[in-house]
Motif scaffolding. Structure first.
Motif, PDB file in Angstrom:
ATOM      1  N   LEU A 263       0.814  -1.211   0.000  1.00  7.16           N
ATOM      2  CA  LEU A 263       0.000   0.000   0.000  1.00  7.16           C
ATOM      3  C   LEU A 263       0.851   1.266   0.000  1.00  7.16           C
ATOM      4  CD1 LEU A 263      -3.035   0.663   0.116  1.00  7.16           C
ATOM      5  CD2 LEU A 263      -2.804   0.871   2.596  1.00  7.16           C
ATOM      6  N   LEU A 264       2.059   1.182   0.545  1.00  7.23           N
ATOM      7  CA  LEU A 264       2.926   2.359   0.619  1.00  7.23           C
ATOM      8  C   LEU A 264       3.326   2.868  -0.765  1.00  7.23           C
ATOM      9  CD1 LEU A 264       5.238   1.314   3.594  1.00  7.23           C
ATOM     10  CD2 LEU A 264       3.373   2.983   3.631  1.00  7.23           C
ATOM     11  N   TYR A 265       3.363   1.963  -1.751  1.00  4.96           N
ATOM     12  CA  TYR A 265       3.715   2.388  -3.106  1.00  4.96           C
ATOM     13  C   TYR A 265       2.621   2.007  -4.103  1.00  4.96           C
ATOM     14  CZ  TYR A 265       5.501  -2.454  -3.020  1.00  4.96           C
ATOM     15  OH  TYR A 265       5.632  -3.814  -2.849  1.00  4.96           O
ATOM     16  N   SER A 266       1.393   1.939  -3.599  1.00  7.97           N
ATOM     17  CA  SER A 266       0.249   1.609  -4.450  1.00  7.97           C
ATOM     18  C   SER A 266      -0.231   2.843  -5.202  1.00  7.97           C
ATOM     19  CB  SER A 266      -0.896   1.065  -3.587  1.00  7.97           C
ATOM     20  OG  SER A 266      -1.394   2.105  -2.751  1.00  7.97           O
ATOM     21  N   PRO A 267      -1.028   2.681  -6.262  1.00  9.32           N
ATOM     22  CA  PRO A 267      -1.593   3.842  -6.965  1.00  9.32           C
ATOM     23  C   PRO A 267      -2.412   4.749  -6.052  1.00  9.32           C
ATOM     24  CG  PRO A 267      -1.862   1.857  -8.285  1.00  9.32           C
ATOM     25  CD  PRO A 267      -1.345   1.412  -6.954  1.00  9.32           C
ATOM     26  N   GLN A 268      -3.095   4.167  -5.045  1.00 14.28           N
ATOM     27  CA  GLN A 268      -3.888   4.983  -4.134  1.00 14.28           C
ATOM     28  C   GLN A 268      -3.009   5.949  -3.346  1.00 14.28           C
ATOM     29  OE1 GLN A 268      -3.978   1.690  -4.557  1.00 14.28           O
ATOM     30  NE2 GLN A 268      -5.913   0.781  -3.920  1.00 14.28           N
ATOM     31  N   ALA A 269      -1.828   5.475  -2.924  1.00 16.74           N
ATOM     32  CA  ALA A 269      -0.910   6.352  -2.198  1.00 16.74           C
ATOM     33  C   ALA A 269      -0.262   7.362  -3.147  1.00 16.74           C
ATOM     34  CB  ALA A 269       0.162   5.523  -1.488  1.00 16.74           C
ATOM     35  N   LEU A 270       0.080   6.909  -4.344  1.00 18.24           N
ATOM     36  CA  LEU A 270       0.786   7.779  -5.280  1.00 18.24           C
ATOM     37  C   LEU A 270      -0.075   8.946  -5.748  1.00 18.24           C
ATOM     38  CD1 LEU A 270       2.719   5.140  -7.428  1.00 18.24           C
ATOM     39  CD2 LEU A 270       3.476   6.380  -5.407  1.00 18.24           C
ATOM     40  N   VAL A 271      -1.383   8.724  -5.898  1.00 20.18           N
ATOM     41  CA  VAL A 271      -2.237   9.820  -6.349  1.00 20.18           C
ATOM     42  C   VAL A 271      -2.293  10.928  -5.294  1.00 20.18           C
ATOM     43  CG1 VAL A 271      -4.453   8.969  -5.456  1.00 20.18           C
ATOM     44  CG2 VAL A 271      -4.417  10.347  -7.519  1.00 20.18           C
ATOM     45  N   ASN A 272      -2.170  10.554  -4.012  1.00 19.39           N
ATOM     46  CA  ASN A 272      -2.122  11.570  -2.964  1.00 19.39           C
ATOM     47  C   ASN A 272      -0.812  12.340  -3.005  1.00 19.39           C
ATOM     48  OD1 ASN A 272      -4.515  11.413  -0.822  1.00 19.39           O
ATOM     49  ND2 ASN A 272      -4.172   9.359  -1.629  1.00 19.39           N
ATOM     50  N   LEU A 273       0.299  11.656  -3.296  1.00 18.41           N
ATOM     51  CA  LEU A 273       1.579  12.345  -3.430  1.00 18.41           C
ATOM     52  C   LEU A 273       1.568  13.301  -4.624  1.00 18.41           C
ATOM     53  CD1 LEU A 273       4.071   9.430  -2.659  1.00 18.41           C
ATOM     54  CD2 LEU A 273       3.468  11.361  -1.182  1.00 18.41           C
ATOM     55  N   LEU A 406      10.246  -6.001  -0.374  1.00 17.41           N
ATOM     56  CA  LEU A 406      11.241  -5.711  -1.405  1.00 17.41           C
ATOM     57  C   LEU A 406      10.790  -4.556  -2.298  1.00 17.41           C
ATOM     58  CD1 LEU A 406      13.926  -6.583  -2.736  1.00 17.41           C
ATOM     59  CD2 LEU A 406      12.591  -8.157  -4.159  1.00 17.41           C
ATOM     60  N   GLY A 407       9.481  -4.459  -2.511  1.00 15.50           N
ATOM     61  CA  GLY A 407       8.953  -3.394  -3.360  1.00 15.50           C
ATOM     62  C   GLY A 407       9.111  -1.997  -2.794  1.00 15.50           C
ATOM     63  N   LEU A 408       9.460  -1.887  -1.510  1.00 20.97           N
ATOM     64  CA  LEU A 408       9.674  -0.569  -0.922  1.00 20.97           C
ATOM     65  C   LEU A 408      10.828   0.176  -1.589  1.00 20.97           C
ATOM     66  CD1 LEU A 408       9.198  -1.391   2.874  1.00 20.97           C
ATOM     67  CD2 LEU A 408       7.617  -0.150   1.387  1.00 20.97           C
ATOM     68  N   ILE A 409      11.646  -0.564  -2.332  1.00 18.34           N
ATOM     69  CA  ILE A 409      12.724   0.080  -3.093  1.00 18.34           C
ATOM     70  C   ILE A 409      12.163   1.135  -4.042  1.00 18.34           C
ATOM     71  CG2 ILE A 409      14.545  -0.364  -4.815  1.00 18.34           C
ATOM     72  CD1 ILE A 409      14.892  -3.122  -3.574  1.00 18.34           C
ATOM     73  N   THR A 410      10.910   0.984  -4.438  1.00 16.42           N
ATOM     74  CA  THR A 410      10.322   1.931  -5.394  1.00 16.42           C
ATOM     75  C   THR A 410      10.152   3.332  -4.810  1.00 16.42           C
ATOM     76  OG1 THR A 410       8.067   1.326  -4.729  1.00 16.42           O
ATOM     77  CG2 THR A 410       9.071   0.065  -6.524  1.00 16.42           C
ATOM     78  N   LEU A 411      10.047   3.458  -3.478  1.00 15.98           N
ATOM     79  CA  LEU A 411       9.804   4.775  -2.892  1.00 15.98           C
ATOM     80  C   LEU A 411      10.960   5.748  -3.097  1.00 15.98           C
ATOM     81  CD1 LEU A 411       7.884   3.838   0.379  1.00 15.98           C
ATOM     82  CD2 LEU A 411       6.973   4.801  -1.727  1.00 15.98           C
TER      83      LEU A 411
END
Length: 531
Positions: A263-273, A406-411
């Motif tokens: 969820l930290l790098y999901s589209p829902q979080a990214l749209v808020n950023l 592992l996907g947290l690398i995307t942040l």
């Protein structure tokens, strides 16, 4: 009594499921087209941002219970007696409802701080109504997807979803038709003073969605109650031991932690950023393309038939099929999804701008390559659901947790790309990278622990066929789609040419086994006879 997961039951469920999905897809497309035309860009940007927050809230409140029911409801249905099956259904619905209520209360307390952070203070009335949508629709989705789905009660799912979308679209059409008049709005809004506030249209749209969600949830709940009453006299399998509450929560929490990390790098979080750092216009473009992308994702075979495929995969594995049979079935489903998706990716690579201009009514022009990027992200996503199912079915849910970590690398990658000034593309790249990292870890882990075999060779052949199919479209003349009708026929013709090139490439590369080819031919013939 017939076997609840027999071939006949699956065929019957598939017919109901597909008929409901076709109607629901048309209604959902209508909702998207009306909403994007009804609301100004700023209000639409606020809408997709608030909608993303409700989805984040549902993700926070889901506790991994959807994966628990996916893994254990088929087993309960096959082996438990009536009281234990009914008790399990009641228990998971109560757990989910309590979590949603707690999350709604938390969001209510933090709402003003969030709206101030996102610059959405003017839309506070709509945000309050969104809390109701969050709660009511959260219960409805859980009933449809996590309870009725694993039980193959597709008739109830169809009635609930189609009824919700039909009521929602009807309300939007009435609002759109009378948006220039003051006759309807005072009925929907509390006072004339409220009518003068910014965000009036958004507030009314959310009220309509709340009413539609309430109707859909009521229909789903009625279907579950009817099913439970019919199961009171069910006889269980002798010697079957019910999983303990501790075992159930172990599975749920592993998948929940994996979901929280994702969820930290999901589209829902990214749209808020994007709303925070690039403004409402960027979040509106991203939200529109993401909504369109999500609709395509939902109708890929692996996603479209997921509520049918997943119980069948669990039943096959539980009844002795083991890792080899599970690998074969998941690979086949994954390749079928790619066969449907990849021609769309090829068309978007060439005619993305024209398609987005046509769908958005010109509001989001020059976004074709972004749309192409979103569709590229669907390639790994189309396999992710199947890989998660395989991991959970083989009791390797902890792999999903570490794959999500592992996907947290995307942040940090997203942060760097935003500072490089590439805009919305930063979020699209982060989404795709997250899926690739997750899939790679799960495939490696399942191969090492369970001898799971992913079909790399034939999936690569399909991607090669996609690349070849782009060529005839790339050398075609430019097509201008200024309005419906103008340039539409050439666009359709060149798109069919691309699809034809993909089909020929697939035929030459032969990514399907003989058994899979025979099954596809039989399904096509059966569909033709049904038509």
């Amino acid at each position: 009594m017939s076997h609840p997961y027999s071939r006949q039951a699956l065929i019957s469920g598939t017919k109901k499921f597909l008929s409901g999905k076709v109607i629901s897809a048309l209604l959902t497309l209508g909702i998207l087209l009306v909403t994007v035309r009804l609301l100004p860009v700023t209000e639409y940007g606020a809408y997709v941002t608030l909608l993303a927050m409700t989805e984040i809230g549902r993700s926070l409140a889901q506790l991994g219970l959807a994966w628990l029911t996916a893994r254990q409801l088929p087993e309960y249905r096959l082996k438990a007696d009536g009281p234990r099956l009914i008790g399990f259904c009641r228990r998971v619905v109560a757990w989910q409802s309590a979590a949603l209520i707690a999350c709604a209360l938390l969001f209510a307390g933090l709402m003003d701080a969030y709206l101030s952070w996102a610059g959405l203070e003017a839309f506070r009335p709509a945000a309050l109504v969104f809390l109701g949508v969050f709660l009511v629709e959260g219960v409805g989705r859980f009933l449809r997807e996590a309870v009725l789905g694993p039980l193959l009660l597709q008739g109830g799912i169809r009635a609930s979803m189609v009824g919700r979308q039909l009521l929602y679209l009807a309300g939007l059409l009435v609002l759109w038709r009378l948006s220039g008049s003051n006759l309807t709005l005072p009925i929907l809004l509390p006072s004339a003073q409220t009518l003068a506030q910014p965000g009036m249209g958004l507030y009314t749209v959310v009220l309509i969605e709340l009413a539609a969600s309430g109707f859909g949830t009521a229909v789903a709940l009625a279907c579950l109650i009817k099913f439970c009453r019919s199961m009171r006299g069910l006889q269980g399998e002798a010697g079957w031991t019910e999983p303990s509450i501790r075992q159930q929560w172990w599975l749920s929490l592993h998948m929940y932690f994996a979901h929280l990390l994702t969820l930290l790098y999901s589209p829902q979080a990214l749209v808020n950023l994007l709303q925070k750092y690039l403004g409402p216009e960027a979040s509106a473009v991203f939200g529109f393309l993401r909504t369109l992308n999500d609709q395509i994702a939902r109708y890929l075979p692996a996603s479209l038939l997921f509520s049918l495929i997943r119980p069948k995969l669990v039943a096959v594995y539980v009844n002795g099929g083991g890792a080899p049979e599970l690998s074969r079935l998941t690979n086949s489903a994954g390749k079928v999804s790619l066969v449907i998706l990849l021609p769309l990716v090829s068309v978007a690579a060439v005619f993305g701008d024209e398609l987005i201009q046509l769908i958005s009514g010109g509001k989001f022009s020059d976004s074709g390559y972004l749309f192409f990027g979103f569709l590229l992200c669907l390639i790994p996503y189309s396999q992710r659901l199947l890989l998660e199912t395989a991991a959970v079915t083989m009791d390797q849910a902890n792999l999903c947790k570490w794959g999500a970590a592992l996907g947290l690398i995307t942040l940090p990658s997203l942060w760097a790309l935003l500072h490089l000034g590439i805009g919305v593309w930063a979020a699209v790249i982060a989404i795709g990278l997250g899926h690739v990292l997750f899939n790679s870890f799960i495939i490696a882990g399942l191969k090492q622990r369970c001898d799971y075999a992913f079909d790399w060779l034939n999936q690569t052949k399909l991607i090669l066929a996609m690349a070849v199919a782009i060529i005839p479209g790339a050398i075609s003349p430019d097509v201008s789609v200024a309005a419906l009708g103008a340039g539409l026929i050439p666009l359709l013709g060149y798109s069919l040419l691309i699809v034809g090139a993909f089909v020929v490439s697939v035929w030459l590369l032969r990514p399907f086994t003989v058994e899979e080819t025979g099954l596809l031919k039989s399904l096509v013939k059966r569909g033709a006879r049904a038509a």
